[in-house]
Design a protein around this motif. Structure first.
Motif, PDB file in Angstrom:
ATOM      1  N   ILE A 161       0.752  -1.098  -0.110  1.00 44.42           N
ATOM      2  CA  ILE A 161      -0.021  -0.093  -0.112  1.00 44.42           C
ATOM      3  C   ILE A 161       0.808   1.228  -0.149  1.00 44.42           C
ATOM      4  CG2 ILE A 161      -1.751   1.373   1.114  1.00 44.42           C
ATOM      5  CD1 ILE A 161      -2.641  -1.627   0.149  1.00 44.42           C
ATOM      6  N   GLN A 162       1.687   1.387   0.806  1.00 43.44           N
ATOM      7  CA  GLN A 162       2.612   2.535   1.093  1.00 43.44           C
ATOM      8  C   GLN A 162       3.339   2.772   0.035  1.00 43.44           C
ATOM      9  OE1 GLN A 162       2.290   4.724   3.620  1.00 43.44           O
ATOM     10  NE2 GLN A 162       3.737   6.001   2.840  1.00 43.44           N
ATOM     11  N   PHE A 163       3.855   1.823  -0.874  1.00 44.89           N
ATOM     12  CA  PHE A 163       4.623   1.944  -1.944  1.00 44.89           C
ATOM     13  C   PHE A 163       4.217   1.464  -3.183  1.00 44.89           C
ATOM     14  CE2 PHE A 163       7.516   1.690   1.936  1.00 44.89           C
ATOM     15  CZ  PHE A 163       7.987   2.856   1.864  1.00 44.89           C
ATOM     16  N   GLY A 164       2.907   1.447  -3.096  1.00 39.17           N
ATOM     17  CA  GLY A 164       2.239   0.884  -4.345  1.00 39.17           C
ATOM     18  C   GLY A 164       1.667   1.798  -5.489  1.00 39.17           C
ATOM     19  N   GLY A 165       2.043   3.118  -5.229  1.00 34.35           N
ATOM     20  CA  GLY A 165       1.699   4.202  -6.173  1.00 34.35           C
ATOM     21  C   GLY A 165       0.272   4.615  -5.966  1.00 34.35           C
ATOM     22  N   SER A 166      -0.118   4.757  -4.713  1.00 34.18           N
ATOM     23  CA  SER A 166      -1.556   5.079  -4.625  1.00 34.18           C
ATOM     24  C   SER A 166      -1.811   6.390  -4.962  1.00 34.18           C
ATOM     25  CB  SER A 166      -1.886   4.873  -3.161  1.00 34.18           C
ATOM     26  OG  SER A 166      -1.018   5.952  -2.383  1.00 34.18           O
ATOM     27  N   GLU A 167      -0.998   7.427  -4.879  1.00 36.89           N
ATOM     28  CA  GLU A 167      -1.404   8.733  -5.168  1.00 36.89           C
ATOM     29  C   GLU A 167      -1.827   8.801  -6.799  1.00 36.89           C
ATOM     30  OE1 GLU A 167      -2.023  11.219  -3.412  1.00 36.89           O
ATOM     31  OE2 GLU A 167      -1.147   9.983  -1.705  1.00 36.89           O
ATOM     32  N   ARG A 168      -1.439   7.665  -7.543  1.00 35.15           N
ATOM     33  CA  ARG A 168      -1.967   7.674  -8.961  1.00 35.15           C
ATOM     34  C   ARG A 168      -3.249   7.283  -9.078  1.00 35.15           C
ATOM     35  NH1 ARG A 168       1.452   3.927 -12.342  1.00 35.15           N
ATOM     36  NH2 ARG A 168       0.565   2.195 -10.847  1.00 35.15           N
ATOM     37  N   SER A 169      -3.922   7.038  -8.041  1.00 39.63           N
ATOM     38  CA  SER A 169      -5.269   6.593  -8.248  1.00 39.63           C
ATOM     39  C   SER A 169      -6.246   7.832  -8.103  1.00 39.63           C
ATOM     40  CB  SER A 169      -5.616   5.511  -7.477  1.00 39.63           C
ATOM     41  OG  SER A 169      -6.852   5.271  -7.276  1.00 39.63           O
ATOM     42  N   ALA A 170      -7.468   7.886  -8.859  1.00 41.63           N
ATOM     43  CA  ALA A 170      -8.261   8.907  -8.523  1.00 41.63           C
ATOM     44  C   ALA A 170      -8.977   8.730  -7.367  1.00 41.63           C
ATOM     45  CB  ALA A 170      -9.376   8.814  -9.801  1.00 41.63           C
ATOM     46  N   SER A 171      -9.172   7.599  -6.895  1.00 43.87           N
ATOM     47  CA  SER A 171      -9.842   7.176  -5.922  1.00 43.87           C
ATOM     48  C   SER A 171      -9.349   7.409  -4.512  1.00 43.87           C
ATOM     49  CB  SER A 171     -10.120   5.565  -5.593  1.00 43.87           C
ATOM     50  OG  SER A 171     -10.912   5.117  -6.664  1.00 43.87           O
ATOM     51  N   ASP A 172      -7.757   7.719  -4.436  1.00 42.42           N
ATOM     52  CA  ASP A 172      -7.103   8.203  -3.363  1.00 42.42           C
ATOM     53  C   ASP A 172      -6.726   9.795  -3.266  1.00 42.42           C
ATOM     54  OD1 ASP A 172      -6.758   5.852  -1.507  1.00 42.42           O
ATOM     55  OD2 ASP A 172      -5.996   4.778  -3.497  1.00 42.42           O
ATOM     56  N   ARG A 173      -7.477  10.633  -3.713  1.00 42.87           N
ATOM     57  CA  ARG A 173      -7.104  11.729  -3.569  1.00 42.87           C
ATOM     58  C   ARG A 173      -7.554  12.269  -2.190  1.00 42.87           C
ATOM     59  NH1 ARG A 173      -9.807  13.178  -9.094  1.00 42.87           N
ATOM     60  NH2 ARG A 173      -8.059  12.880 -10.676  1.00 42.87           N
ATOM     61  N   LEU A 174      -6.594  12.724  -1.435  1.00 44.22           N
ATOM     62  CA  LEU A 174      -6.822  13.123   0.070  1.00 44.22           C
ATOM     63  C   LEU A 174      -7.787  14.569   0.106  1.00 44.22           C
ATOM     64  CD1 LEU A 174      -5.872  12.217   2.832  1.00 44.22           C
ATOM     65  CD2 LEU A 174      -4.044  14.112   2.632  1.00 44.22           C
ATOM     66  N   LYS A 175      -8.616  14.180   0.888  1.00 48.94           N
ATOM     67  CA  LYS A 175      -9.857  15.190   1.333  1.00 48.94           C
ATOM     68  C   LYS A 175      -9.649  15.618   2.668  1.00 48.94           C
ATOM     69  CE  LYS A 175     -13.183  13.595  -2.133  1.00 48.94           C
ATOM     70  NZ  LYS A 175     -13.145  14.923  -2.836  1.00 48.94           N
ATOM     71  N   GLY A 176      -9.002  16.840   3.025  1.00 51.80           N
ATOM     72  CA  GLY A 176      -8.559  17.411   4.528  1.00 51.80           C
ATOM     73  C   GLY A 176      -7.048  16.934   4.618  1.00 51.80           C
ATOM     74  N   GLY A 177      -6.956  16.936   6.036  1.00 50.53           N
ATOM     75  CA  GLY A 177      -5.728  16.719   6.619  1.00 50.53           C
ATOM     76  C   GLY A 177      -5.436  15.136   6.855  1.00 50.53           C
ATOM     77  N   LEU A 178      -4.170  14.686   6.668  1.00 49.22           N
ATOM     78  CA  LEU A 178      -3.842  13.422   6.775  1.00 49.22           C
ATOM     79  C   LEU A 178      -3.925  12.697   8.190  1.00 49.22           C
ATOM     80  CD1 LEU A 178      -2.736  10.565   5.343  1.00 49.22           C
ATOM     81  CD2 LEU A 178      -0.483  11.706   5.970  1.00 49.22           C
TER      82      LEU A 178
END
Length: 296
Positions: free
Chosen positions: A137-154
């Motif tokens: 998960i952490q190094f699986g390229g999650s930021e490339r996915s539209a589903s994983d756009r962060l909404k708000g603070g981490l």
């Protein structure tokens, strides 16, 4: 027979992986509370009908009612509200990596609550599985996915994920003694869901804006809301309860936490974005950890 409960726990992970991907869009449109309310009431009605048709209600051991109440309030209601809000803000991959901590959390709770001590191979294999999940998960390229756009603070996403993990793990653990006395996992699921559905329906009577849907409810949106609920609350929860009944709680929770790995091919099918090499390597490491537990 070890194969059936192990297969049930992995099947629960598969169901949750599919359900969490299906749930993200309707959850964002309705809001965490309304999404959870619809799922709980619909799934409680469906599972209650199934238990009635199968004649399971006489097997309910009502002297375990404090455990049922705690499991309903903490495990289902609070746990799932936190999980859905975490999903809405952080996406499926971040949510799943936080929920993967359910294994060690339940193992600690099981040691304190039930006196269960995991064997050395379960501890070592569990660490290998967790390492594989985090790598996937952490190094699986999650930021490339539209589903994983962060909404708000981490930080808010992380807190919600930890809260969901602890609540859900405790909710499954406290009903294990009832199943050890003979209650079927399906009946336990029905009792838990009925309690949570009643509570969420009472809370919904409070005329607060936080409890109102963010989007008008259409028949299509209703169906897209109920479907992942059936997969998660009825199918996956019952499978994991069966695994809890027949395995050490920490081991069952660990196998029930593989959805972060299993969600990768599902997102690949959904969004056409293949998993990266670290994600595939992490999945293989997680499978090696399971093999280590089962073979040794």
């Amino acid at each position: 027979m070890l194969f059936l409960p192990v297969a049930a726990a992995i099947g629960a992970s598969t169901g949750w992986a599919a359900g969490i991907v299906l749930a993200q869009s309707p959850a964002r449109r309705l809001g965490a509370f309304e999404f959870t309310r619809i799922q709980l009431t619909a799934c409680a009605a469906i599972l209650s009908l199934i238990c009635t048709l199968l004649g399971f209600w006489p097997s309910v051991l009502w002297h375990h009612w404090p455990a049922f109440a705690l499991s309903s309030v903490v495990g289902i209601l609070l746990g799932n509200l936190a999980m859905i809000e975490c999903l809405r803000r952080g996406g499926p991959r971040r949510t799943e990596i936080l929920l993967a901590l359910k294994g060690p959390v339940v193992a600690v709770l099981a040691f304190v609550w039930l006196g269960e001590v995991p064997s050395a191979n379960v501890l070592i294999g569990g660490l290998v599985v967790l390492a594989g999940i985090f790598l996937a998960i952490q190094f699986g390229g999650s930021e490339r996915s539209a589903s994983d756009r962060l909404k708000g603070g981490l930080s808010g996403v992380v807190l919600l994920g930890f809260l969901a993990t602890i609540c859900q793990g405790l909710g499954f653990l406290v009903v294990k003694p009832a199943m050890a006395e003979g209650m079927s996992p399906l009946t336990v699921s029905a009792v838990r869901l009925l309690g949570a559905a009643f509570l969420v329906s009472v809370v919904a009577l409070w005329p607060a804006s936080a409890f109102r849907p963010n989007h008008p409810l259409t028949p299509v949106l209703l169906g897209r809301t109920i479907l992942p609920g059936v997969i998660g609350y009825i199918v996956s929860s019952s499978l994991l309860l069966y695994a809890f009944k027949n395995l050490d709680a920490g081991f069952a929770a660990l196998l029930g936490s593989l959805s972060p790995v299993l969600v990768l091919p599902i997102l690949w099918l959904k969004e056409g974005q293949p998993p990266t090499l670290p994600a595939v390597l992490g999945a293989l490491i997680a499978l090696a950890g399971i093999a280590l537990i089962l073979l040794f």
